[in-house]
Design a protein around this motif. Structure first.
Motif, PDB file in Angstrom:
ATOM      1  N   PHE A  25      55.676  44.710  29.710  1.00 52.04           N
ATOM      2  CA  PHE A  25      56.624  44.119  30.645  1.00 52.04           C
ATOM      3  C   PHE A  25      56.189  44.404  32.085  1.00 52.04           C
ATOM      4  CE2 PHE A  25      61.103  44.163  32.268  1.00 52.04           C
ATOM      5  CZ  PHE A  25      61.427  42.874  31.895  1.00 52.04           C
ATOM      6  N   LEU A  26      55.887  45.649  32.379  1.00 50.11           N
ATOM      7  CA  LEU A  26      55.455  46.048  33.712  1.00 50.11           C
ATOM      8  C   LEU A  26      54.156  45.355  34.095  1.00 50.11           C
ATOM      9  CD1 LEU A  26      55.863  47.802  36.210  1.00 50.11           C
ATOM     10  CD2 LEU A  26      54.660  49.641  35.026  1.00 50.11           C
ATOM     11  N   PHE A  27      53.202  45.308  33.181  1.00 48.04           N
ATOM     12  CA  PHE A  27      51.925  44.653  33.464  1.00 48.04           C
ATOM     13  C   PHE A  27      52.128  43.177  33.786  1.00 48.04           C
ATOM     14  CE2 PHE A  27      48.163  42.277  32.184  1.00 48.04           C
ATOM     15  CZ  PHE A  27      47.233  42.842  33.041  1.00 48.04           C
ATOM     16  N   VAL A  28      52.959  42.507  32.999  1.00 47.96           N
ATOM     17  CA  VAL A  28      53.192  41.082  33.221  1.00 47.96           C
ATOM     18  C   VAL A  28      53.859  40.856  34.570  1.00 47.96           C
ATOM     19  CG1 VAL A  28      54.481  39.055  32.428  1.00 47.96           C
ATOM     20  CG2 VAL A  28      53.204  40.433  30.799  1.00 47.96           C
ATOM     21  N   LYS A  47      44.782  29.958  32.074  1.00 49.88           N
ATOM     22  CA  LYS A  47      44.621  30.645  33.348  1.00 49.88           C
ATOM     23  C   LYS A  47      44.516  32.132  33.065  1.00 49.88           C
ATOM     24  CE  LYS A  47      44.938  31.102  37.856  1.00 49.88           C
ATOM     25  NZ  LYS A  47      43.991  30.613  38.794  1.00 49.88           N
ATOM     26  N   GLU A  48      43.441  32.736  33.545  1.00 50.36           N
ATOM     27  CA  GLU A  48      43.298  34.182  33.432  1.00 50.36           C
ATOM     28  C   GLU A  48      44.003  34.801  34.630  1.00 50.36           C
ATOM     29  OE1 GLU A  48      39.930  37.646  32.831  1.00 50.36           O
ATOM     30  OE2 GLU A  48      39.293  35.623  33.312  1.00 50.36           O
ATOM     31  N   LEU A  49      45.022  35.598  34.363  1.00 54.33           N
ATOM     32  CA  LEU A  49      45.809  36.235  35.416  1.00 54.33           C
ATOM     33  C   LEU A  49      45.368  37.682  35.536  1.00 54.33           C
ATOM     34  CD1 LEU A  49      49.299  34.855  34.329  1.00 54.33           C
ATOM     35  CD2 LEU A  49      47.709  33.864  35.980  1.00 54.33           C
ATOM     36  N   ASP A  78      42.876  48.103  38.949  1.00 55.93           N
ATOM     37  CA  ASP A  78      43.106  47.696  37.566  1.00 55.93           C
ATOM     38  C   ASP A  78      42.355  46.400  37.310  1.00 55.93           C
ATOM     39  OD1 ASP A  78      44.048  47.009  35.072  1.00 55.93           O
ATOM     40  OD2 ASP A  78      46.154  46.951  35.648  1.00 55.93           O
ATOM     41  N   SER A  79      41.378  46.426  36.433  1.00 57.20           N
ATOM     42  CA  SER A  79      40.565  45.235  36.173  1.00 57.20           C
ATOM     43  C   SER A  79      41.070  44.426  34.980  1.00 57.20           C
ATOM     44  CB  SER A  79      39.103  45.641  35.931  1.00 57.20           C
ATOM     45  OG  SER A  79      39.025  46.444  34.772  1.00 57.20           O
ATOM     46  N   SER A  80      42.205  44.818  34.409  1.00 56.12           N
ATOM     47  CA  SER A  80      42.710  44.107  33.241  1.00 56.12           C
ATOM     48  C   SER A  80      43.285  42.739  33.622  1.00 56.12           C
ATOM     49  CB  SER A  80      43.760  44.947  32.520  1.00 56.12           C
ATOM     50  OG  SER A  80      44.801  45.286  33.391  1.00 56.12           O
ATOM     51  N   SER A  81      43.360  41.887  32.633  1.00 52.81           N
ATOM     52  CA  SER A  81      43.901  40.556  32.853  1.00 52.81           C
ATOM     53  C   SER A  81      44.585  40.073  31.586  1.00 52.81           C
ATOM     54  CB  SER A  81      42.787  39.584  33.251  1.00 52.81           C
ATOM     55  OG  SER A  81      41.852  39.450  32.207  1.00 52.81           O
ATOM     56  N   ILE A  82      45.388  39.027  31.737  1.00 50.57           N
ATOM     57  CA  ILE A  82      46.030  38.391  30.597  1.00 50.57           C
ATOM     58  C   ILE A  82      45.816  36.886  30.732  1.00 50.57           C
ATOM     59  CG2 ILE A  82      47.773  40.154  30.134  1.00 50.57           C
ATOM     60  CD1 ILE A  82      49.739  38.580  31.799  1.00 50.57           C
TER      61      ILE A  82
END
Length: 182
Positions: free
Chosen positions: A10-13, A44-46, A53-57
């Protein structure tokens, strides 16, 4: 444990959606005839707005839909009431969250966020972000359920076109929430 995992996702999104610049300007406007003939699918890569932070969704976007809430309508028609509304301070309409849904009837539970953009200056889209029960991005390039998820939403996009129950309920909840915040 489940609450902690969901809270982390939730926080990441929230951080990703509020800082991803998802309202990109696009000179191509949508055709006025809505439906599959005018729609295109985009991924779309967000990326997180946190530079460390290099993570994506990945977000599945149905471009040129009638409304930004089409994916929410699909979820509401298929699974009923949502679990939570996630507000972005820069947008009026919230992201809508469903937790623990057997989305593609594979016995696994998914976390689903629906959102979108409606604008006269940008292309309208209705989007969805999906995590599996372990918190993995279910729309990532290497996901073994990505195609099934795309098919789930694509097949249902033209269903319930005139059903306004989701929009009415969402409008009612947003109005209550906005009045509470005043």
């Amino acid at each position: 444990m489940k609450a902690l995992k969901t809270s982390s996702i939730f926080l990441f999104v929230i951080l990703t959606l509020t800082g991803c610049g998802s309202q990109e300007k696009n000179a191509t406007h949508c055709n006025k005839t809505f439906g599959r003939q005018a729609m295109s699918i985009d991924f779309k890569e967000l990326k997180s707005k946190d530079k460390s932070d290099s993570s994506s969704i990945h977000q599945l976007r149905f471009m040129c839909t009638r409304s930004a809430r089409e994916t929410g309508k699909i979820m509401f028609a298929s699974f009923g009431d949502w679990n939570e509304l996630v507000y972005d301070p820069d947008k009026y309409w919230p992201n809508v969250l469903w937790e623990s849904v057997d989305l593609i009837k594979d016995g696994k539970k998914y976390i689903v966020f629906t959102s979108g953009i409606e604008s006269t200056r940008e292309r309208t889209f209705s989007g969805v972000i999906v995590f599996d029960e372990l918190g993995n991005d279910a729309l990532a390039e290497d996901s073994n359920v990505k195609d099934e998820l795309v098919a789930f939403f694509t097949e249902r996009l033209d269903e319930n076109r005139t059903d306004r129950s989701f929009s009415l309920k969402l409008n009612e909840q947003v109005s209550k929430d906005k009045n509470t915040l005043k």
